[in-house]
Design a protein around this motif. Structure first.
Motif, PDB file in Angstrom:
ATOM      1  N   CYS A 221       0.823  -1.217   0.000  1.00 19.34           N
ATOM      2  CA  CYS A 221       0.000   0.000   0.000  1.00 19.34           C
ATOM      3  C   CYS A 221       0.856   1.267   0.000  1.00 19.34           C
ATOM      4  CB  CYS A 221      -0.950  -0.003   1.200  1.00 19.34           C
ATOM      5  SG  CYS A 221      -0.112   0.218   2.787  1.00 19.34           S
ATOM      6  N   ASN A 227       1.058  -3.894   6.366  1.00 17.65           N
ATOM      7  CA  ASN A 227       2.139  -4.609   7.069  1.00 17.65           C
ATOM      8  C   ASN A 227       3.134  -5.333   6.162  1.00 17.65           C
ATOM      9  OD1 ASN A 227       1.295  -3.832   9.567  1.00 17.65           O
ATOM     10  ND2 ASN A 227       0.072  -5.671   9.941  1.00 17.65           N
ATOM     11  N   CYS A 241       7.175   2.038   5.390  1.00 16.94           N
ATOM     12  CA  CYS A 241       6.552   3.093   4.581  1.00 16.94           C
ATOM     13  C   CYS A 241       6.154   4.308   5.411  1.00 16.94           C
ATOM     14  CB  CYS A 241       5.350   2.548   3.814  1.00 16.94           C
ATOM     15  SG  CYS A 241       3.990   1.995   4.846  1.00 16.94           S
TER      16      CYS A 241
HETATM   17  S1  FES Z   1       3.486  -0.935   2.490  1.00 21.07           S
HETATM   18 FE1  FES Z   1       1.568  -1.290   3.437  1.00 21.07          FE
HETATM   19  S2  FES Z   1       2.044  -0.926   5.531  1.00 21.07           S
HETATM   20 FE2  FES Z   1       3.865  -0.347   4.508  1.00 21.07          FE
END
Ligand code: FES
Ligand SMILES: Cc1cc2nc3c(=O)[nH]c(=O)nc-3n(C[C@H](O)[C@H](O)[C@H](O)COP(=O)(O)OP(=O)(O)OC[C@H]3O[C@@H](n4cnc5c(N)ncnc54)[C@H](O)[C@@H]3O)c2cc1C
Length: 255
Positions: A221, A227, A241
């Motif tokens: 994401c 996660n 991220c």
């Molecule tokens: S890429 Fe989704 S939580 Fe970090």
């Protein structure tokens, strides 16, 4: 979310491209060490964006320059976006370099396509009058990027290649450890393969110098919801991220 238009997209080394995009609001907002998450058009089945660190942002021109290696489908399609192509990206993402106040001499260590965020940091340090030494490692001469750019910033650059085709034959962690042993540094930063960053962090710890690493974990994401990008730290799992990609190396358990 920012819309962007490709200004240029050209190969600067074997399989490594420089992408310049026009995205004025983004260019003013990015801080060294942060990343953007790019939607690459052309494949409806590809749902993930491509996270990329940036090399430089020009707030006046409204442009951002990114360097990326073509490693799979998304980066291959990205390399085919010509000038005038448009898409969108999420960013600025994450937490960038947090150079301690009063830093006077820094050692920067980058491997392969870990160069862009470190080169960006070198630009910031040069503006602040910090003395910068750099150790760069690449597989082979045709993959080397950034040497001229680091030198143009006034940095002393040591280049190593795994096959000895340019610079010193071997890993850049060796000259980095030697330089740290000589002393005088008050900050170390690194981005590249995990094994390289782990060695750099260990050498910095032995020399008693504060060290940051940029952990470019695989991401889904890119904004804290999945996660995928977890990093094991002494304070528990942290998403790269949102809490990274730059971490205090002394807190990282698994690089
Ligand atoms: S890429 Fe989704 S939580 Fe970090
Ligand atoms: C915060 C962040 C910053 C990044 N900055 C840059 C950058 O400045 N320049 C650049 O070239 N790349 C960077 N990357 C890596 C880049 O995002 C991936 O190479 C890209 O998403 C691969 O997409 P793909 O579909 O082309 O390849 P895929 O088909 O997804 O992957 C191809 C191969 O690369 C591996 N791979 C994919 N992502 C990663 C990753 N994050 N780490 C290690 N291996 C991976 C896969 O396991 C596979 O073997 C960054 C990643 C993160 C998380």
């Amino acid at each position: 979310m920012h819309d962007f238009e490709v200004v240029s997209n050209r190969e600067i080394a074997d399989g490594i491209f420089s992408l310049v995009i026009s995205a004025p609001k983004l260019a003013s907002a990015l801080k060294p060490g942060q990343f953007v998450n790019i939607a690459v058009p052309g494949d409806a089945s590809s749902l993930l964006r491509v996270p990329l660190s940036f090399y430089r942002a020009d707030a006046e021109a409204g442009t951002v320059e990114l360097w990326y290696a073509v490693v799979g489908d998304d980066t291959r399609r990205l390399s085919q976006m010509g000038p005038g192509s448009t898409s969108n990206l999420l960013g600025p993402g994450g937490r960038g370099w947090m150079v301690p106040e009063g830093t006077r001499k820094a050692l920067l260590v980058a491997g392969g396509i870990g160069v862009p965020p470190v080169l960006c940091l070198a630009g910031m340090l040069a503006e602040q009058g910090v003395d910068v030494d750099v150790c760069l490692g690449f597989g082979t001469a045709s993959k080397v990027v950034g040497v001229d750019e680091f030198r143009a910033l006034g940095a002393t650059v040591n280049v190593c290649t795994d096959d000895g085709s340019l610079g010193t034959h071997g890993f850049c962690t060796d000259p980095a450890a030697e330089l740290l042993g000589e002393g005088g540094y008050d900050y170390v930063a690194s981005c590249g393969p995990a094994v390289m960053m782990k060695k750099v962090a260990a050498a910095a710890a032995e020399a008693g110098v504060y060290c940051e690493v940029s952990l470019e974990r695989m991401m889904s994401c890119g904004f804290g919801a999945c996660n995928t990008c977890n990093v094991e730290t002494v304070d528990g799992m942290k998403g790269a991220c949102m809490c990274g990609p730059v971490f205090d190396a002394s807190k990282v358990v698994v690089f």
